[in-house]
Every structure is written in C-alpha cells, then in structure tokens.
Motif scaffolding. Sequence first.
Motif, short mmCIF file in Angstrom:
data_model
loop_
_atom_site.label_atom_id
_atom_site.label_comp_id
_atom_site.label_asym_id
_atom_site.label_seq_id
_atom_site.Cartn_x
_atom_site.Cartn_y
_atom_site.Cartn_z
N VAL A 37 19.44 -17.79 14.40
CA VAL A 37 19.98 -16.61 13.71
C VAL A 37 19.92 -16.88 12.22
N ARG A 38 19.32 -15.96 11.46
CA ARG A 38 19.14 -16.14 10.02
C ARG A 38 19.75 -14.99 9.24
N SER A 39 20.19 -15.32 8.02
CA SER A 39 20.68 -14.31 7.10
C SER A 39 20.44 -14.79 5.67
N SER A 40 20.27 -13.85 4.76
CA SER A 40 20.10 -14.23 3.36
C SER A 40 21.44 -14.20 2.65
N ILE A 41 21.59 -15.14 1.71
CA ILE A 41 22.82 -15.27 0.93
C ILE A 41 22.43 -15.19 -0.54
N PRO A 42 23.11 -14.35 -1.31
CA PRO A 42 22.80 -14.28 -2.74
C PRO A 42 23.02 -15.62 -3.43
N ARG A 43 22.30 -15.85 -4.50
CA ARG A 43 22.42 -17.13 -5.22
C ARG A 43 23.48 -17.09 -6.33
N HIS A 44 24.45 -16.23 -6.21
CA HIS A 44 25.49 -16.14 -7.23
C HIS A 44 26.61 -17.12 -6.90
N ARG A 45 27.27 -17.59 -7.93
CA ARG A 45 28.41 -18.49 -7.72
C ARG A 45 29.55 -17.74 -7.05
N ALA A 53 32.02 -11.14 3.81
CA ALA A 53 32.60 -10.80 5.11
C ALA A 53 31.52 -10.29 6.07
N SER A 54 30.56 -9.52 5.55
CA SER A 54 29.51 -9.01 6.44
C SER A 54 28.58 -10.12 6.89
N ILE A 55 28.32 -11.11 6.05
CA ILE A 55 27.49 -12.26 6.44
C ILE A 55 28.19 -13.06 7.54
N ILE A 56 29.47 -13.30 7.36
CA ILE A 56 30.26 -14.04 8.36
C ILE A 56 30.28 -13.26 9.68
N ARG A 57 30.54 -11.96 9.61
CA ARG A 57 30.58 -11.12 10.80
C ARG A 57 29.23 -11.10 11.52
N TYR A 58 28.14 -11.06 10.75
CA TYR A 58 26.79 -11.06 11.32
C TYR A 58 26.55 -12.31 12.16
N PHE A 59 26.89 -13.47 11.60
CA PHE A 59 26.70 -14.71 12.35
C PHE A 59 27.61 -14.76 13.58
N GLU A 60 28.86 -14.36 13.43
CA GLU A 60 29.79 -14.41 14.56
C GLU A 60 29.33 -13.51 15.70
N ARG A 61 28.87 -12.30 15.37
CA ARG A 61 28.40 -11.35 16.41
C ARG A 61 27.14 -11.84 17.09
N ASN A 62 26.19 -12.34 16.32
CA ASN A 62 24.90 -12.71 16.88
C ASN A 62 24.90 -14.07 17.57
N LEU A 63 25.93 -14.87 17.38
CA LEU A 63 26.02 -16.17 18.04
C LEU A 63 26.89 -16.13 19.28
N ASP A 64 27.64 -15.05 19.48
CA ASP A 64 28.49 -14.96 20.67
C ASP A 64 27.65 -15.01 21.94
N GLY A 65 28.00 -15.90 22.83
CA GLY A 65 27.31 -16.03 24.08
C GLY A 65 26.00 -16.80 24.00
N LYS A 66 25.65 -17.32 22.82
CA LYS A 66 24.39 -18.04 22.68
C LYS A 66 24.59 -19.54 22.50
N HIS A 67 25.77 -20.04 22.81
CA HIS A 67 25.99 -21.48 22.64
C HIS A 67 26.10 -22.20 23.95
#
Length: 67
Positions: A37-45, A53-67
């Motif tokens: 599962v991949r996502s882009s993260i801005p390079r800002h400090r 929050a949307s990046i965190i939610r994206y990973f949590e949703r897409n990793l559920d049941g895949k471990h």
Amino acid sequence: MKRRKLERKLREIARAHHLDLTFREGGNHTIASIGNVRSSIPRHREINEITAASIIRYFERNLDGKH
C-alpha cells in the motif's frame, strides 16, 4: 502536524500489521509504502492536519485484513 509525527504514526501502523515501512523520494513528494500500500506525503516540515489525517486513514483502511 509535524512531518516527523506523521512518520512516527505510520511506523506504528506498520508495526501493528507486522509490515515494513519504506520511504522513497518521488518528484515532488515522498512515497511511503507499508507492504504493498502506497501513498504520497508532502515534503513540508508542517503538514496540514486534514491531509495528515487522510493519509493515516488511507493506510488504516487499506491494511485492514491484509496482515
């Protein structure tokens, strides 16, 4: 949210799913991968709270049941 705090949160998600977190530099963003599962993260400090929050939610949703 500070970028380091977002990265720490992504490491916690990866650890909870027993997967590796990897970062690679793209053209204008950093690409974070947990498993396949991949996502882009801005390079800002400082990253907008809504974006973080949307990046965190994206990973949590897409990793559920895949471990």
